[in-house]
Design a protein around this motif. Structure first.
Motif, mmCIF file in Angstrom:
data_model
loop_
_atom_site.group_PDB
_atom_site.id
_atom_site.type_symbol
_atom_site.label_atom_id
_atom_site.label_comp_id
_atom_site.label_asym_id
_atom_site.label_seq_id
_atom_site.Cartn_x
_atom_site.Cartn_y
_atom_site.Cartn_z
ATOM 1 N N ASN A 68 3.860 3.682 14.988
ATOM 2 C CA ASN A 68 4.429 2.378 14.651
ATOM 3 C C ASN A 68 4.277 2.028 13.179
ATOM 4 N N TRP A 69 5.053 1.028 12.796
ATOM 5 C CA TRP A 69 5.034 0.453 11.460
ATOM 6 C C TRP A 69 4.682 -1.019 11.613
ATOM 7 N N LEU A 70 3.793 -1.502 10.749
ATOM 8 C CA LEU A 70 3.442 -2.923 10.684
ATOM 9 C C LEU A 70 3.682 -3.419 9.262
ATOM 10 N N GLY A 71 4.330 -4.544 9.160
ATOM 11 C CA GLY A 71 4.531 -5.189 7.863
ATOM 12 C C GLY A 71 3.994 -6.600 7.924
ATOM 13 N N ARG A 72 3.819 -7.213 6.779
ATOM 14 C CA ARG A 72 3.323 -8.587 6.764
ATOM 15 C C ARG A 72 3.815 -9.312 5.536
ATOM 16 N N GLY A 84 -8.458 -18.900 -17.844
ATOM 17 C CA GLY A 84 -7.283 -19.453 -17.175
ATOM 18 C C GLY A 84 -7.266 -19.036 -15.709
ATOM 19 N N VAL A 85 -6.146 -19.256 -15.073
ATOM 20 C CA VAL A 85 -6.017 -18.943 -13.656
ATOM 21 C C VAL A 85 -5.478 -17.521 -13.489
ATOM 22 N N VAL A 86 -6.177 -16.727 -12.681
ATOM 23 C CA VAL A 86 -5.720 -15.382 -12.345
ATOM 24 C C VAL A 86 -4.904 -15.482 -11.067
ATOM 25 N N LYS A 87 -3.664 -14.996 -11.112
ATOM 26 C CA LYS A 87 -2.798 -15.004 -9.941
ATOM 27 C C LYS A 87 -2.780 -13.599 -9.337
ATOM 28 N N LEU A 88 -3.077 -13.530 -8.032
ATOM 29 C CA LEU A 88 -3.134 -12.257 -7.322
ATOM 30 C C LEU A 88 -2.067 -12.222 -6.239
ATOM 31 N N THR A 89 -1.397 -11.094 -6.105
ATOM 32 C CA THR A 89 -0.442 -10.874 -5.027
ATOM 33 C C THR A 89 -0.734 -9.504 -4.425
ATOM 34 N N TYR A 90 -0.686 -9.427 -3.087
ATOM 35 C CA TYR A 90 -0.958 -8.163 -2.396
ATOM 36 C C TYR A 90 0.022 -8.015 -1.243
ATOM 37 N N LYS A 91 0.690 -6.874 -1.158
ATOM 38 C CA LYS A 91 1.642 -6.578 -0.086
ATOM 39 C C LYS A 91 1.303 -5.207 0.478
ATOM 40 N N ALA A 92 1.334 -5.084 1.816
ATOM 41 C CA ALA A 92 1.000 -3.793 2.427
ATOM 42 C C ALA A 92 1.874 -3.527 3.648
ATOM 43 N N ASP A 93 2.139 -2.263 3.882
ATOM 44 C CA ASP A 93 2.794 -1.767 5.089
ATOM 45 C C ASP A 93 1.888 -0.713 5.688
ATOM 46 N N MET A 94 1.732 -0.733 7.013
ATOM 47 C CA MET A 94 0.897 0.249 7.708
ATOM 48 C C MET A 94 1.766 1.149 8.569
ATOM 49 N N PHE A 95 1.500 2.442 8.501
ATOM 50 C CA PHE A 95 2.176 3.440 9.327
ATOM 51 C C PHE A 95 1.085 4.118 10.152
ATOM 52 N N VAL A 117 -4.993 6.110 13.751
ATOM 53 C CA VAL A 117 -5.189 6.559 12.368
ATOM 54 C C VAL A 117 -3.844 6.479 11.675
ATOM 55 N N GLY A 118 -3.884 6.276 10.385
ATOM 56 C CA GLY A 118 -2.627 6.203 9.663
ATOM 57 C C GLY A 118 -2.811 5.982 8.186
ATOM 58 N N LEU A 119 -1.786 5.397 7.598
ATOM 59 C CA LEU A 119 -1.715 5.225 6.170
ATOM 60 C C LEU A 119 -1.268 3.798 5.858
ATOM 61 N N THR A 120 -1.927 3.162 4.898
ATOM 62 C CA THR A 120 -1.489 1.860 4.403
ATOM 63 C C THR A 120 -0.923 2.063 3.003
ATOM 64 N N PHE A 140 -6.036 5.797 3.542
ATOM 65 C CA PHE A 140 -6.293 6.130 4.936
ATOM 66 C C PHE A 140 -6.705 4.863 5.682
ATOM 67 N N THR A 141 -6.214 4.702 6.913
ATOM 68 C CA THR A 141 -6.486 3.506 7.708
ATOM 69 C C THR A 141 -6.889 3.909 9.120
ATOM 70 N N GLY A 142 -7.912 3.245 9.652
ATOM 71 C CA GLY A 142 -8.325 3.431 11.039
ATOM 72 C C GLY A 142 -8.152 2.123 11.792
ATOM 73 N N ALA A 143 -7.972 2.212 13.122
ATOM 74 C CA ALA A 143 -7.738 1.005 13.912
ATOM 75 C C ALA A 143 -8.381 1.107 15.284
ATOM 76 N N LEU A 144 -8.767 -0.044 15.825
ATOM 77 C CA LEU A 144 -9.228 -0.182 17.212
ATOM 78 C C LEU A 144 -8.383 -1.269 17.862
ATOM 79 N N HIS A 145 -8.025 -1.063 19.137
ATOM 80 C CA HIS A 145 -7.149 -1.994 19.848
ATOM 81 C C HIS A 145 -7.711 -2.315 21.232
#
Length: 191
Positions: A68-72, A84-95, A117-120, A140-145
């Motif tokens: 599967n693929w997960l996006g957010r 000053g203010v530091v602006k942070l942006t983070y985008k990820a997709d998991m396979f 197991v998969g990849l982010t 590398f990404t690990g998951a429990l469900h």
């Protein structure tokens, strides 16, 4: 040791080849709570919508294998500093490749446990004053469900679950990333 591993892998493949497989499509949506740390200090904490799609096979009514693929939605944060203010942006997709074991089929309800197991694949942007730094990577990404599946009809079931994803970041200053995701989904059986 290699001989034992080869015997186990061959045994698993031969059992899968003999299994009755029911293919399915998995649609899911949920809510993520993400925690990113740098040098043991919280860098970014965020939450928001998550969505995904997967294809899988149910094996002999007890096991499921799924890709599967997960996006957010992208995460945004602002951190005040002396400059000053530091602006942070983070985008990820998991396979992910996930394996599940289904238990306790009582009146159409199934309890399941799983791991994956998969990849982010991620992108980040940090802006301070007029300077912007963009980075990206794959980790590398690990998951429990765990969850419950309720049969709605012969070909459709609803899935209520929780998942924990751990992204193993390979950066000297950035610690690992944890995602906790309660979700709901639908399994549409294609047989």
């Amino acid at each position: 040791m290699k001989k034992l591993a080869a015997i186990l892998v061959f045994g698993l493949i031969s059992n899968l080849a003999c299994a009755e497989v029911t293919p399915y499509l998995h649609l899911q949506g949920g809510y993520h709570a993400t925690h990113i740390k740098a040098e043991e200090e919280t860098l970014l904490r965020d939450s928001g919508a998550i969505y995904g799609i997967g294809v899988g096979g149910k094996l002999d009514g007890k096991y499921r294998l799924e890709i599967n693929w997960l996006g957010r939605d992208p995460m945004h944060d602002e951190l005040p500093t002396t400059l000053g203010v530091v602006k942070l942006t983070y985008k990820a997709d998991m396979f992910m490749l996930n394996a599940y074991r289904d238990f306790l089929k009582e009146g159409g309800t199934i309890l399941y446990l799983g791991a994956g197991v998969g990849l982010t694949k991620w992108k980040s942007s940090t802006t301070l004053l007029s300077y912007e730094v963009n980075e990206n990577g794959r980790e590398f990404t690990g998951a429990l469900h765990a969850g419950l599946i309720g049969e709605m009809s012969k070909n459709i079931s609803v899935d209520f679950g929780v998942s924990w994803y751990h992204v193993f970041v390979d950066e000297a200053k950035l610690s690992d990333i944890d995602n906790f995701i309660p979700h709901m989904g639908f399994h549409i059986y294609l047989k």
